[in-house]
Design an enzyme around this catalytic site. Structure first.
Site, PDB file in Angstrom:
ATOM      1  CE  LYS A 200      -3.697   2.318   2.469  1.00 58.49           C
ATOM      2  NZ  LYS A 200      -4.735   2.186   3.488  1.00 58.49           N
ATOM      3  NE  ARG A 210      -5.822   9.544   3.234  1.00 60.42           N
ATOM      4  CZ  ARG A 210      -4.523   9.749   3.051  1.00 60.42           C
ATOM      5  NH1 ARG A 210      -4.043  10.994   2.962  1.00 60.42           N
ATOM      6  NH2 ARG A 210      -3.691   8.722   2.961  1.00 60.42           N
ATOM      7  CE  LYS A 224      -3.959   8.030   6.620  1.00 63.89           C
ATOM      8  NZ  LYS A 224      -5.119   7.121   6.459  1.00 63.89           N
ATOM      9  CD  GLU A 240       5.483  -3.780   3.718  1.00 63.55           C
ATOM     10  OE1 GLU A 240       4.838  -4.658   4.328  1.00 63.55           O
ATOM     11  OE2 GLU A 240       5.836  -2.715   4.246  1.00 63.55           O
ATOM     12  CE  LYS A 255      -6.057   1.810  -0.663  1.00 63.53           C
ATOM     13  NZ  LYS A 255      -6.482   1.787   0.691  1.00 63.53           N
ATOM     14  CB  SER A 281     -11.307   7.355  -3.747  1.00 65.30           C
ATOM     15  OG  SER A 281     -10.097   7.756  -3.123  1.00 65.30           O
ATOM     16  CE1 TYR A 319     -14.963   3.441  -3.173  1.00 63.18           C
ATOM     17  CE2 TYR A 319     -12.928   3.666  -4.445  1.00 63.18           C
ATOM     18  CZ  TYR A 319     -13.577   3.562  -3.230  1.00 63.18           C
ATOM     19  OH  TYR A 319     -12.852   3.563  -2.063  1.00 63.18           O
TER      20      TYR A 319
HETATM   21  C1  PBG Z   1      -7.661   3.297   5.325  1.00 62.48           C
HETATM   22  C2  PBG Z   1      -7.928   3.110   3.893  1.00 62.48           C
HETATM   23  C3  PBG Z   1      -7.714   4.064   2.887  1.00 62.48           C
HETATM   24  C4  PBG Z   1      -8.219   3.514   1.723  1.00 62.48           C
HETATM   25  C5  PBG Z   1      -8.727   2.240   2.029  1.00 62.48           C
HETATM   26  N1  PBG Z   1      -8.517   2.002   3.387  1.00 62.48           N
HETATM   27  C6  PBG Z   1      -7.175   5.444   2.947  1.00 62.48           C
HETATM   28  C7  PBG Z   1      -5.856   5.734   3.487  1.00 62.48           C
HETATM   29  O1  PBG Z   1      -5.004   4.857   3.663  1.00 62.48           O
HETATM   30  O2  PBG Z   1      -5.648   6.896   3.765  1.00 62.48           O
HETATM   31  C8  PBG Z   1      -8.223   4.215   0.402  1.00 62.48           C
HETATM   32  C9  PBG Z   1      -9.196   3.729  -0.596  1.00 62.48           C
HETATM   33  C10 PBG Z   1      -9.469   4.673  -1.696  1.00 62.48           C
HETATM   34  O3  PBG Z   1      -8.817   5.720  -1.888  1.00 62.48           O
HETATM   35  O4  PBG Z   1     -10.397   4.366  -2.453  1.00 62.48           O
HETATM   36  N2  PBG Z   1      -6.758   2.541   5.968  1.00 62.48           N
END
Ligand code: PBG
Length: 330
Positions: A200, A210, A224, A240, A255, A281, A319
């Site tokens: 990730k 968010r 983050k 990982e 992701k 997203s 989505y």
């Molecule tokens: C939270 C999480 C996130 C997403 C899925 N789980 C956001 C982040 O890590 O800030 C993002 C999914 C998306 O952008 O569609 N742990």
């Protein structure tokens, strides 16, 4: 090696019409490859549009059940659930996440009662629940790895008890898959599937998500980057994945998806294990907004999903799942 020179070879022969093109196609995308993420909002009974995500809503649970029925009718059998928690229920430690009978457990039970056959994927991470928007517990201004894991174990346990088929840690703490697996084994959840968000990346493509879970304003300018991966790295993603597999992950996820197709390919080729990708997203909104403006044809969505499939992903969280399912059944 056969002679592949022109004119004995004319690649256009196999592009003569769509039926021939289909017969020789190397990849296929079906509704069975798609997972629909859905936002479910606490203490709410309507459907509310999300500004930065065209055509995507936050649903109250009753409205969500209708939407899920429609998703199932379109032949999508798996959902990824994301709770939208009221600010008053968020705190420094995200304690709502590991309270028995919390909102998301009730949601899981209600969905399972109505649609027992559906595969429910529940996210494990504290960000929907913390008042600072981080995925873990902060100690001395840092997200503390080991203390966060203790909370994630409890959160996973509650989600498994509620009936989630797949537990998906998206927090990026080191060692959490092993600890969660150990707790699940001990408590007789031997068949709960662990889908690790293994690779990730620390990505700005998560912005609209968010907004959707109202963690953007809580997070503010904070980053983050101390737990999510740097987008400059490739080998680290393999590292990982290797760790998560050793610790008991059944499926790994990469992701975001489209900017990271190289990573998906390498992970699939190296480990030959079930590999999912998350079209996040920001990827969705970028395409969807351009489609809605008339700047891009709506076929770009299918093309983007095929690129992810071609890269080696077995299944895709997107989505656009429901609308693509409609498209695929034509
Ligand atoms: C939270 C999480 C996130 C997403 C899925 N789980 C956001 C982040 O890590 O800030 C993002 C999914 C998306 O952008 O569609 N742990």
């Amino acid at each position: 090696m056969a002679n592949r020179n022109f004119p004995s070879t004319r690649l256009r022969r196999l592009r003569k019409n769509l039926n021939i093109i289909d017969l020789v196609s190397e990849t296929n995308l079906t509704t069975k490859d798609l997972i629909q993420p859905i936002f479910i909002k606490e203490n709410y009974n309507d459907a509310e549009p999300i500004n930065s995500m065209p055509d995507i809503y936050r649903y109250g649970i009753e409205k969500a059940l209708f939407e899920i029925e429609d998703i199932l009718k379109n032949n999508i059998k798996a959902l990824a659930l994301f709770p939208v928690i009221e600010n008053i229920n968020k705190d420094e430690k995200g304690s709502e996440a590991f309270k028995k009978n919390n909102f998301i457990s009730n949601v899981i039970q209600k969905i399972k009662a109505e649609f027992p056959e559906i595969i429910l994927i529940a996210d494990v991470a504290l960000d929907p629940y913390t008042d600072h928007g981080h995925d873990g517990i902060i100690v001395n201004k840092e997200v503390d790895n080991d203390e966060t894991i203790e909370a994630l174990i409890k959160q996973s346990q509650i989600l498994a008890e509620a009936g989630a088929d797949i537990i998906a840690p998206s927090d990026m703490m080191d060692g959490r898959i092993g600890k969660i697996r150990e707790a699940l084994e001990k408590n007789n959840f031997k068949d709960t599937i662990l889908l690790s968000y293994a690779a990730k990346y620390n990505s700005s493509f998560y912005g609209p998500f968010r907004d959707a879970v109202n963690s953007a304003s809580n997070l503010g300018n904070s980053s983050k980057s101390s737990y999510q991966m740097s987008y400059k790295n490739i080998n680290e993603a393999l590292h990982e994945v290797e760790m998560d597999l050793n610790e008991g992950a059944d499926i790994v996820m990469i992701k975001p998806a489209m900017p990271y197709l190289d990573i998906i390919t390498r992970i699939k080729q190296n480990f030959k294990i079930p590999t999912f990708a998350y079209q996040v997203s920001g990827e969705y909104s970028m395409l969807k907004n351009a489609i809605n403006q008339g700047w891009l044809s709506e076929t770009v969505m299918l093309e983007s999903l095929y690129s992810i499939k071609r890269s080696g992903a077995d299944a895709i969280l997107t989505y656009a799942a429901k609308e693509i399912a409609k498209e695929l059944s034509k």
